[in-house]
Design a protein around this motif. Sequence first.
Motif, PDB file in Angstrom:
ATOM      1  N   UNK A  77      -8.827  -3.900  -3.495  1.00  0.00           N
ATOM      2  CA  UNK A  77     -10.022  -3.768  -2.387  1.00  0.00           C
ATOM      3  C   UNK A  77     -11.339  -4.790  -2.905  1.00  0.00           C
ATOM      4  N   UNK A  78     -11.296  -4.965  -4.151  1.00  0.00           N
ATOM      5  CA  UNK A  78     -12.484  -5.798  -4.754  1.00  0.00           C
ATOM      6  C   UNK A  78     -11.907  -7.234  -4.468  1.00  0.00           C
ATOM      7  N   UNK A  79     -10.873  -7.946  -4.346  1.00  0.00           N
ATOM      8  CA  UNK A  79     -10.751  -8.907  -3.960  1.00  0.00           C
ATOM      9  C   UNK A  79     -10.079  -9.087  -2.276  1.00  0.00           C
ATOM     10  N   UNK A  80     -10.279  -8.128  -1.691  1.00  0.00           N
ATOM     11  CA  UNK A  80      -9.889  -7.870  -0.330  1.00  0.00           C
ATOM     12  C   UNK A  80      -8.277  -8.393  -0.202  1.00  0.00           C
ATOM     13  N   UNK A  81      -7.475  -7.825  -0.955  1.00  0.00           N
ATOM     14  CA  UNK A  81      -6.044  -8.094  -1.051  1.00  0.00           C
ATOM     15  C   UNK A  81      -5.343  -6.858  -0.494  1.00  0.00           C
ATOM     16  N   UNK A  82      -4.340  -6.993   0.477  1.00  0.00           N
ATOM     17  CA  UNK A  82      -3.572  -5.771   0.880  1.00  0.00           C
ATOM     18  C   UNK A  82      -2.475  -5.210  -0.522  1.00  0.00           C
ATOM     19  N   UNK A  83      -2.534  -6.077  -1.638  1.00  0.00           N
ATOM     20  CA  UNK A  83      -1.434  -5.690  -2.497  1.00  0.00           C
ATOM     21  C   UNK A  83      -1.517  -7.005  -3.752  1.00  0.00           C
ATOM     22  N   UNK A  84      -0.742  -6.610  -4.544  1.00  0.00           N
ATOM     23  CA  UNK A  84      -1.009  -7.663  -5.701  1.00  0.00           C
ATOM     24  C   UNK A  84      -0.471  -9.036  -5.401  1.00  0.00           C
ATOM     25  N   UNK A  85       0.525  -9.037  -4.402  1.00  0.00           N
ATOM     26  CA  UNK A  85       0.944 -10.362  -3.813  1.00  0.00           C
ATOM     27  C   UNK A  85       1.183 -10.387  -2.384  1.00  0.00           C
ATOM     28  N   UNK A  86       0.870 -11.344  -1.490  1.00  0.00           N
ATOM     29  CA  UNK A  86       1.055 -11.325  -0.006  1.00  0.00           C
ATOM     30  C   UNK A  86       1.783 -12.539   0.271  1.00  0.00           C
ATOM     31  N   UNK A  87       2.852 -12.450   0.660  1.00  0.00           N
ATOM     32  CA  UNK A  87       3.733 -13.633   1.269  1.00  0.00           C
ATOM     33  C   UNK A  87       4.269 -13.469   2.320  1.00  0.00           C
ATOM     34  N   UNK A  88       3.869 -14.115   3.512  1.00  0.00           N
ATOM     35  CA  UNK A  88       4.250 -14.062   4.828  1.00  0.00           C
ATOM     36  C   UNK A  88       3.887 -12.460   5.023  1.00  0.00           C
ATOM     37  N   UNK A  89       4.861 -11.789   5.718  1.00  0.00           N
ATOM     38  CA  UNK A  89       4.454 -10.534   6.166  1.00  0.00           C
ATOM     39  C   UNK A  89       4.858  -9.309   4.848  1.00  0.00           C
ATOM     40  N   UNK A  90       5.073  -9.795   3.927  1.00  0.00           N
ATOM     41  CA  UNK A  90       5.457  -9.099   2.677  1.00  0.00           C
ATOM     42  C   UNK A  90       4.368  -8.813   1.792  1.00  0.00           C
ATOM     43  N   UNK A  91       4.023  -7.584   1.474  1.00  0.00           N
ATOM     44  CA  UNK A  91       2.902  -7.257   0.573  1.00  0.00           C
ATOM     45  C   UNK A  91       3.753  -6.658  -0.701  1.00  0.00           C
ATOM     46  N   UNK A  92       3.429  -7.174  -1.885  1.00  0.00           N
ATOM     47  CA  UNK A  92       4.072  -6.729  -3.022  1.00  0.00           C
ATOM     48  C   UNK A  92       2.987  -5.899  -3.847  1.00  0.00           C
ATOM     49  N   UNK A  93       3.653  -4.844  -4.284  1.00  0.00           N
ATOM     50  CA  UNK A  93       2.882  -4.055  -5.169  1.00  0.00           C
ATOM     51  C   UNK A  93       3.528  -3.516  -6.477  1.00  0.00           C
ATOM     52  N   UNK A  94       2.869  -4.041  -7.650  1.00  0.00           N
ATOM     53  CA  UNK A  94       3.578  -4.068  -8.849  1.00  0.00           C
ATOM     54  C   UNK A  94       3.011  -2.793  -9.624  1.00  0.00           C
ATOM     55  N   UNK A  95       3.619  -1.999  -9.814  1.00  0.00           N
ATOM     56  CA  UNK A  95       3.008  -0.840 -10.504  1.00  0.00           C
ATOM     57  C   UNK A  95       4.085   0.031 -12.004  1.00  0.00           C
ATOM     58  N   UNK A  96       3.348   0.477 -12.913  1.00  0.00           N
ATOM     59  CA  UNK A  96       4.241   1.137 -13.904  1.00  0.00           C
ATOM     60  C   UNK A  96       4.409   2.651 -13.627  1.00  0.00           C
TER      61      UNK A  96
END
Length: 193
Positions: A77-96
């Motif tokens: 939210x601080x960087x106005x990103x929908x997730x860790x990586x956003x490629x085309x219509x894919x949003x990648x969330x990386x989490x432990x």
Amino acid sequence: MFKRPAKIRIEPLLFELSDRYSIRTAIRDLLKQAEQHQKEDAGTMFLGAVLQHLVGAKLELVLGHAVECHGAFVADSVTDRPGDYHIEDIVIHVTTSPGEALLRKCSDNLDHGLRPLIITTFRNVAVADTMAENVGISGRVEIFDVEQFVASNILELSKFKAESRRLTVRELIAHYNRLAKCENNPALLIKGD
């Protein structure tokens, strides 16, 4: 007089590619090293940073260009990103550790026409899958374990050739180290064998 404990010097991580073990085992060993670093340097979350930058490095190899570098613990939210990586219509969330907040974010991604992909540790794939089911988005979210996510691409990018695997791993490490530098912690860097 109170004396502060000396800061523990933690060595860089080692990615050891061996003919005796699978690539997935080498990645699992790398993650175990990150967990050990985390135990030795309480308060520093090594594993999450390693996961994020390993995924970023893998994406750079596959895409053929740099991906934006963010610290592993900089809120989306601080960087106005929908997730860790956003490629085309894919949003990648990386989490432990997938949690409710992450699954709400995945639901929001879906509401905005995006396709969420969760990458987590092997032992947390089932947790993420159960949580997706609990919030009603099961079957709409891709969930992968990081070991297979990275290992499969090393094999594919090396065209399954033994002589190309080491080169592909070296390239992965170079991309990873570039991304890990945004953390300002040299113990996150990886040395190859």
